[in-house]
Design a protein around this motif. Structure first.
Motif, PDB file in Angstrom:
ATOM      1  N   ALA A   6       0.828  -1.211   0.000  1.00 40.46           N
ATOM      2  CA  ALA A   6       0.000   0.000   0.000  1.00 40.46           C
ATOM      3  C   ALA A   6       0.857   1.254   0.000  1.00 40.46           C
ATOM      4  CB  ALA A   6      -0.938  -0.009   1.205  1.00 40.46           C
ATOM      5  N   LEU A   7       1.948   1.241   0.747  1.00 45.03           N
ATOM      6  CA  LEU A   7       2.820   2.406   0.797  1.00 45.03           C
ATOM      7  C   LEU A   7       3.566   2.604  -0.515  1.00 45.03           C
ATOM      8  CD1 LEU A   7       4.294   2.029   4.403  1.00 45.03           C
ATOM      9  CD2 LEU A   7       2.516   3.603   3.629  1.00 45.03           C
ATOM     10  N   GLN A   8       4.019   1.517  -1.112  1.00 42.95           N
ATOM     11  CA  GLN A   8       4.730   1.640  -2.381  1.00 42.95           C
ATOM     12  C   GLN A   8       3.809   2.124  -3.500  1.00 42.95           C
ATOM     13  OE1 GLN A   8       6.607  -2.190  -2.989  1.00 42.95           O
ATOM     14  NE2 GLN A   8       8.307  -1.709  -1.626  1.00 42.95           N
ATOM     15  N   GLU A   9       2.543   1.731  -3.462  1.00 37.47           N
ATOM     16  CA  GLU A   9       1.594   2.233  -4.453  1.00 37.47           C
ATOM     17  C   GLU A   9       1.405   3.739  -4.328  1.00 37.47           C
ATOM     18  OE1 GLU A   9      -2.000   0.070  -4.013  1.00 37.47           O
ATOM     19  OE2 GLU A   9      -1.242  -1.753  -4.982  1.00 37.47           O
ATOM     20  N   ALA A  10       1.606   4.268  -3.127  1.00 39.75           N
ATOM     21  CA  ALA A  10       1.507   5.711  -2.892  1.00 39.75           C
ATOM     22  C   ALA A  10       2.865   6.399  -3.020  1.00 39.75           C
ATOM     23  CB  ALA A  10       0.921   5.981  -1.514  1.00 39.75           C
ATOM     24  N   ALA A  11       3.837   5.705  -3.631  1.00 35.14           N
ATOM     25  CA  ALA A  11       5.180   6.261  -3.863  1.00 35.14           C
ATOM     26  C   ALA A  11       5.913   6.575  -2.567  1.00 35.14           C
ATOM     27  CB  ALA A  11       5.110   7.495  -4.751  1.00 35.14           C
ATOM     28  N   ILE A  12       5.689   5.748  -1.546  1.00 36.90           N
ATOM     29  CA  ILE A  12       6.409   5.876  -0.282  1.00 36.90           C
ATOM     30  C   ILE A  12       7.311   4.662  -0.134  1.00 36.90           C
ATOM     31  CG2 ILE A  12       6.198   5.991   2.226  1.00 36.90           C
ATOM     32  CD1 ILE A  12       3.477   7.276   1.869  1.00 36.90           C
ATOM     33  N   GLU A  13       8.604   4.905   0.006  1.00 29.59           N
ATOM     34  CA  GLU A  13       9.542   3.801   0.157  1.00 29.59           C
ATOM     35  C   GLU A  13       9.361   3.164   1.536  1.00 29.59           C
ATOM     36  OE1 GLU A  13      13.527   4.872  -0.636  1.00 29.59           O
ATOM     37  OE2 GLU A  13      13.147   5.448  -2.710  1.00 29.59           O
ATOM     38  N   ALA A  14       9.154   1.852   1.558  1.00 24.17           N
ATOM     39  CA  ALA A  14       8.950   1.121   2.803  1.00 24.17           C
ATOM     40  C   ALA A  14       9.758  -0.159   2.752  1.00 24.17           C
ATOM     41  CB  ALA A  14       7.471   0.804   3.018  1.00 24.17           C
ATOM     42  N   GLU A  15      10.190  -0.597   3.921  1.00 21.98           N
ATOM     43  CA  GLU A  15      11.019  -1.799   4.019  1.00 21.98           C
ATOM     44  C   GLU A  15      10.477  -2.715   5.100  1.00 21.98           C
ATOM     45  OE1 GLU A  15      15.657  -3.096   5.058  1.00 21.98           O
ATOM     46  OE2 GLU A  15      15.082  -0.981   4.876  1.00 21.98           O
ATOM     47  N   LYS A  16      10.391  -3.998   4.783  1.00 23.30           N
ATOM     48  CA  LYS A  16       9.956  -5.007   5.748  1.00 23.30           C
ATOM     49  C   LYS A  16      11.191  -5.693   6.330  1.00 23.30           C
ATOM     50  CE  LYS A  16       8.825  -9.022   4.297  1.00 23.30           C
ATOM     51  NZ  LYS A  16       8.177 -10.135   3.582  1.00 23.30           N
ATOM     52  N   ARG A  17      11.255  -5.738   7.659  1.00 21.08           N
ATOM     53  CA  ARG A  17      12.389  -6.366   8.321  1.00 21.08           C
ATOM     54  C   ARG A  17      11.897  -7.425   9.302  1.00 21.08           C
ATOM     55  NH1 ARG A  17      15.889  -0.958  10.032  1.00 21.08           N
ATOM     56  NH2 ARG A  17      15.979  -0.018   7.928  1.00 21.08           N
ATOM     57  N   PRO A  18      12.574  -8.559   9.360  1.00 21.19           N
ATOM     58  CA  PRO A  18      12.148  -9.617  10.290  1.00 21.19           C
ATOM     59  C   PRO A  18      12.386  -9.226  11.736  1.00 21.19           C
ATOM     60  CG  PRO A  18      14.216 -10.194   9.226  1.00 21.19           C
ATOM     61  CD  PRO A  18      13.736  -8.946   8.557  1.00 21.19           C
ATOM     62  N   GLY A  19      11.473  -9.662  12.599  1.00 19.16           N
ATOM     63  CA  GLY A  19      11.610  -9.418  14.030  1.00 19.16           C
ATOM     64  C   GLY A  19      11.687 -10.729  14.776  1.00 19.16           C
ATOM     65  N   GLY A  20      11.273 -10.690  16.019  1.00 23.07           N
ATOM     66  CA  GLY A  20      11.323 -11.901  16.825  1.00 23.07           C
ATOM     67  C   GLY A  20      10.103 -12.778  16.645  1.00 23.07           C
ATOM     68  N   GLU A  21      10.280 -14.080  16.832  1.00 24.95           N
ATOM     69  CA  GLU A  21       9.206 -15.073  16.806  1.00 24.95           C
ATOM     70  C   GLU A  21       8.422 -15.050  15.486  1.00 24.95           C
ATOM     71  OE1 GLU A  21       6.797 -14.516  20.223  1.00 24.95           O
ATOM     72  OE2 GLU A  21       8.405 -14.987  21.652  1.00 24.95           O
ATOM     73  N   GLY A  22       9.130 -14.885  14.391  1.00 26.22           N
ATOM     74  CA  GLY A  22       8.487 -14.946  13.083  1.00 26.22           C
ATOM     75  C   GLY A  22       7.653 -13.740  12.712  1.00 26.22           C
ATOM     76  N   MET A  23       7.747 -12.653  13.478  1.00 23.36           N
ATOM     77  CA  MET A  23       7.004 -11.438  13.178  1.00 23.36           C
ATOM     78  C   MET A  23       7.883 -10.473  12.382  1.00 23.36           C
ATOM     79  SD  MET A  23       4.264 -12.419  14.565  1.00 23.36           S
ATOM     80  CE  MET A  23       3.157 -11.003  14.632  1.00 23.36           C
TER      81      MET A  23
END
Length: 248
Positions: free
Chosen positions: A39-56
């Protein structure tokens, strides 16, 4: 000398802080994080997903994009609301409960299950079901007719318009509640209109390797100029002090 070097380092750190990323949401399942990033990339906002603890997972955006990112996600009702099911509701209870508590928990669980089912319909962003179950007199006879109110927040999109499924939603709710007449169910739809400021594609410039919005470019140049002037002055002071020390 050390004190002056520390000041220069602090100024440079402040200068490049604008390019730092900030966590927008954390503790998201991978599917939820992917939906937020998309959703953020469709609005031309750079976003990054990073792994956290316990598979989140956590989602990060540039600090300058936080306000607009929140507007975009609010319009899209992301991340999606989590609904409790019967097992969750009754698994948290105490060992002994009063009949009133048991009824309240049962009512809440049914509402959550129905809301979750309706929210899975194409185009629906969020759904809430509010039930009114009949009270019983001392002889076990119903003294009130059951009824329901359904809130549906949806995209204003002709391709996925849940308004056309009003009858199906009423039947679905009626089938999930004993003795509930579909005519006693009120379904209200609330479309989400596109926000111009959230949907508009902003113009960005790259200044010294940093991605800056067009309207913030002049402020960035002022910051660069001031920081450069201060750094030059400090370097000059360092050279003067070093020269005097050498003469002594």
């Amino acid at each position: 000398m050390r004190r002056i070097g520390s000041v220069v380092t602090a100024l440079l750190a402040c200068l490049f802080a604008a390019g730092c990323q900030t966590q927008l949401y954390g503790d998201l399942q991978e599917k939820e994080a992917n939906a937020v990033v998309a959703a953020l990339q469709e609005a031309a906002i750079e976003a990054e997903k990073r792994p956290g603890g316990e598979g989140m997972y956590a989602v990060f955006v540039d600090q300058a994009d936080i306000a607009r990112a929140m507007r975009v996600l609010e319009a899209a009702a992301l991340p999606r609301r989590h609904y409790d099911d019967l097992g969750t509701v009754f698994g948290k209870g105490a060992m002994f409960s009063t009949p009133l508590e048991e009824k309240a928990r049962y009512l809440y669980a049914i509402q959550e299950d129905l809301s979750k089912t309706i929210s899975a319909i194409d185009g629906v962003l969020e759904a809430r079901v509010h039930l009114v179950l009949p009270e019983m007199d001392q002889l076990g006879r119903s003294v009130q007719t059951p009824s329901a109110a359904v809130f549906v927040k949806h995209f204003d999109d002709e391709r996925h318009d849940p308004v056309n499924r009003r009858l199906e939603i009423r039947r679905l709710v009626a089938a999930g509640v004993p003795n509930l007449d579909p005519e006693r169910i009120v379904v209200t739809f609330f479309p989400v209109l596109p926000r111009d400021e959230a949907a508009a594609t902003p113009v960005f410039r790259t200044i010294l390797g940093l991605r800056v919005a067009e309207e913030s470019a002049i402020h960035m140049w002022w910051a660069v100029g001031v920081a450069g002037a201060v750094a030059a002055a400090l370097v000059g002071m360092c050279l003067v002090l070093a020269s005097r020390k050498g003469r002594k």
